[in-house]
Design a protein around this motif. Structure first.
Motif, PDB file in Angstrom:
ATOM      1  N   PHE A  10       0.839  -1.207   0.000  1.00  0.00           N
ATOM      2  CA  PHE A  10       0.000   0.000   0.000  1.00  0.00           C
ATOM      3  C   PHE A  10       0.871   1.252   0.000  1.00  0.00           C
ATOM      4  O   PHE A  10       0.557   2.244  -0.678  1.00  0.00           O
ATOM      5  N   PHE A  11       1.965   1.222   0.752  1.00  0.00           N
ATOM      6  CA  PHE A  11       2.817   2.406   0.918  1.00  0.00           C
ATOM      7  C   PHE A  11       3.886   2.515  -0.160  1.00  0.00           C
ATOM      8  O   PHE A  11       4.520   3.564  -0.288  1.00  0.00           O
ATOM      9  N   ARG A  12       4.096   1.451  -0.941  1.00  0.00           N
ATOM     10  CA  ARG A  12       5.137   1.458  -1.963  1.00  0.00           C
ATOM     11  C   ARG A  12       4.671   2.162  -3.234  1.00  0.00           C
ATOM     12  O   ARG A  12       5.330   2.133  -4.258  1.00  0.00           O
ATOM     13  N   ARG A  13       3.540   2.803  -3.201  1.00  0.00           N
ATOM     14  CA  ARG A  13       2.967   3.472  -4.357  1.00  0.00           C
ATOM     15  C   ARG A  13       3.329   4.961  -4.395  1.00  0.00           C
ATOM     16  O   ARG A  13       4.043   5.466  -3.526  1.00  0.00           O
ATOM     17  N   ARG A  14       2.802   5.642  -5.399  1.00  0.00           N
ATOM     18  CA  ARG A  14       3.019   7.085  -5.503  1.00  0.00           C
ATOM     19  C   ARG A  14       2.457   7.788  -4.270  1.00  0.00           C
ATOM     20  O   ARG A  14       1.375   7.456  -3.773  1.00  0.00           O
ATOM     21  N   THR A  15       3.183   8.781  -3.800  1.00  0.00           N
ATOM     22  CA  THR A  15       2.859   9.430  -2.528  1.00  0.00           C
ATOM     23  C   THR A  15       1.489  10.099  -2.547  1.00  0.00           C
ATOM     24  O   THR A  15       0.746  10.036  -1.553  1.00  0.00           O
ATOM     25  N   LEU A  16       1.121  10.729  -3.651  1.00  0.00           N
ATOM     26  CA  LEU A  16      -0.180  11.386  -3.717  1.00  0.00           C
ATOM     27  C   LEU A  16      -1.314  10.373  -3.613  1.00  0.00           C
ATOM     28  O   LEU A  16      -2.357  10.658  -3.000  1.00  0.00           O
ATOM     29  N   TRP A  68      14.356   7.963   3.428  1.00  0.00           N
ATOM     30  CA  TRP A  68      15.025   7.174   2.390  1.00  0.00           C
ATOM     31  C   TRP A  68      14.843   5.666   2.603  1.00  0.00           C
ATOM     32  O   TRP A  68      15.228   4.873   1.769  1.00  0.00           O
ATOM     33  N   GLY A  69      14.268   5.294   3.711  1.00  0.00           N
ATOM     34  CA  GLY A  69      14.156   3.887   4.055  1.00  0.00           C
ATOM     35  C   GLY A  69      13.012   3.194   3.356  1.00  0.00           C
ATOM     36  O   GLY A  69      12.344   3.753   2.478  1.00  0.00           O
ATOM     37  N   PRO A  70      12.728   1.971   3.773  1.00  0.00           N
ATOM     38  CA  PRO A  70      11.646   1.207   3.156  1.00  0.00           C
ATOM     39  C   PRO A  70      10.293   1.859   3.389  1.00  0.00           C
ATOM     40  O   PRO A  70      10.075   2.522   4.414  1.00  0.00           O
ATOM     41  N   PRO A  71       9.361   1.694   2.468  1.00  0.00           N
ATOM     42  CA  PRO A  71       8.010   2.232   2.672  1.00  0.00           C
ATOM     43  C   PRO A  71       7.317   1.527   3.832  1.00  0.00           C
ATOM     44  O   PRO A  71       7.667   0.403   4.198  1.00  0.00           O
ATOM     45  N   LEU A  86       4.101  13.020  12.910  1.00  0.00           N
ATOM     46  CA  LEU A  86       4.191  11.663  12.388  1.00  0.00           C
ATOM     47  C   LEU A  86       3.933  11.636  10.884  1.00  0.00           C
ATOM     48  O   LEU A  86       2.930  12.154  10.406  1.00  0.00           O
ATOM     49  N   ASN A  87       4.860  11.018  10.158  1.00  0.00           N
ATOM     50  CA  ASN A  87       4.728  10.775   8.729  1.00  0.00           C
ATOM     51  C   ASN A  87       4.859   9.281   8.463  1.00  0.00           C
ATOM     52  O   ASN A  87       5.477   8.553   9.244  1.00  0.00           O
ATOM     53  N   VAL A  88       4.325   8.847   7.325  1.00  0.00           N
ATOM     54  CA  VAL A  88       4.499   7.473   6.876  1.00  0.00           C
ATOM     55  C   VAL A  88       5.299   7.505   5.582  1.00  0.00           C
ATOM     56  O   VAL A  88       4.941   8.207   4.627  1.00  0.00           O
ATOM     57  N   VAL A  89       6.407   6.752   5.543  1.00  0.00           N
ATOM     58  CA  VAL A  89       7.293   6.733   4.379  1.00  0.00           C
ATOM     59  C   VAL A  89       6.604   6.008   3.220  1.00  0.00           C
ATOM     60  O   VAL A  89       5.950   4.978   3.414  1.00  0.00           O
ATOM     61  N   THR A  90       6.771   6.570   2.013  1.00  0.00           N
ATOM     62  CA  THR A  90       6.121   6.038   0.815  1.00  0.00           C
ATOM     63  C   THR A  90       7.140   5.796  -0.299  1.00  0.00           C
ATOM     64  O   THR A  90       8.303   6.175  -0.180  1.00  0.00           O
ATOM     65  N   GLU A  91       6.666   5.183  -1.375  1.00  0.00           N
ATOM     66  CA  GLU A  91       7.438   4.927  -2.583  1.00  0.00           C
ATOM     67  C   GLU A  91       8.574   3.925  -2.306  1.00  0.00           C
ATOM     68  O   GLU A  91       8.820   3.553  -1.149  1.00  0.00           O
TER      69      GLU A  91
END
Length: 203
Positions: A10-16, A68-71, A86-91
């Motif tokens: 789910f998080f490995r997708r485009r950020t928008l 820069w880490g894993p989504p 709090l943020n969630v890493v994406t892409e």
């Protein structure tokens, strides 16, 4: 009521796309066997080093290295000398991008949230407020939200219809040049939230 945890794909997708699709999902923290949670009602997207509103614009630092880490990992930073966000890493890994969680409607554990925010009438309607309510700080930076044993994760809920979503420029970027200042990368739920969220959770 509990839901299925959102997987890493789910998080490995485009950020928008992730920022939009996180609306209506439930952020959960496990604390001493209890659930503290809230429905996500507002997000912002920050996309790579070219985005002059994004922390990644200055390159990799100790502060932003989680981007820069894993989504599916948390990126938690300190701002204004007093607040955590709090943020969630994406892409894919190596592409610095993240979604800021800007607001929640509390769902579970509200008594504990009120102990942390005794003077706050609105418990979690801002990025700093929700971190205070859930007890999130720098110790959560880099936390993997997708592990089965994670104590901080996001649960899946039905997707929102497009007419419930509003887009606008991101908040607090007054010194950021155009076009980044006006990018409509802030997403929020519009309308009456009580018709959208499970009523038993709002009691």
């Amino acid at each position: 009521m509990t839901g299925r945890r959102i997987p890493r794909a789910f998080f490995r997708r485009r950020t928008l796309e992730v920022a939009r699709d996180l609306l209506g999902q439930r952020l959960v923290r496990l604390e001493r066997g209890r659930r503290l949670s809230g429905w996500i009602i507002e997000t912002e997207a920050y996309v790579g080093q070219a985005d002059l509103g994004c922390h990644a614009r200055v390159g990799r630092t100790d502060r932003n290295r989680s981007m820069w880490g894993p989504p599916g990992h948390a990126y938690v930073y300190f701002t204004y000398g007093m607040h955590w966000c709090l943020n969630v890493v994406t892409e894919p890994e190596g592409e610095p991008a993240a979604v800021l969680i800007r607001g929640l409607i509390p769902s579970e554990g509200m008594s504990q949230m009120r102990r942390r925010r005794p003077a706050g009438r609105a418990l979690a309607d801002g990025p700093a407020k929700l971190c205070q309510a859930l007890g999130l700080d720098r110790a959560w930076d880099g936390h993997d939200l997708c592990r089965k044993d994670s104590r901080l994760f996001i649960e899946r809920a039905p997707d929102l219809p497009a007419h419930r979503i509003r887009r606008s420029p991101r908040v607090g970027l007054d010194r950021v040049p155009e076009p980044w200042k006006s990018k409509p990368w802030r997403f929020r739920i519009a309308g009456d939230l009580q018709t959208l969220l499970p009523q038993e959770e709002l009691a």
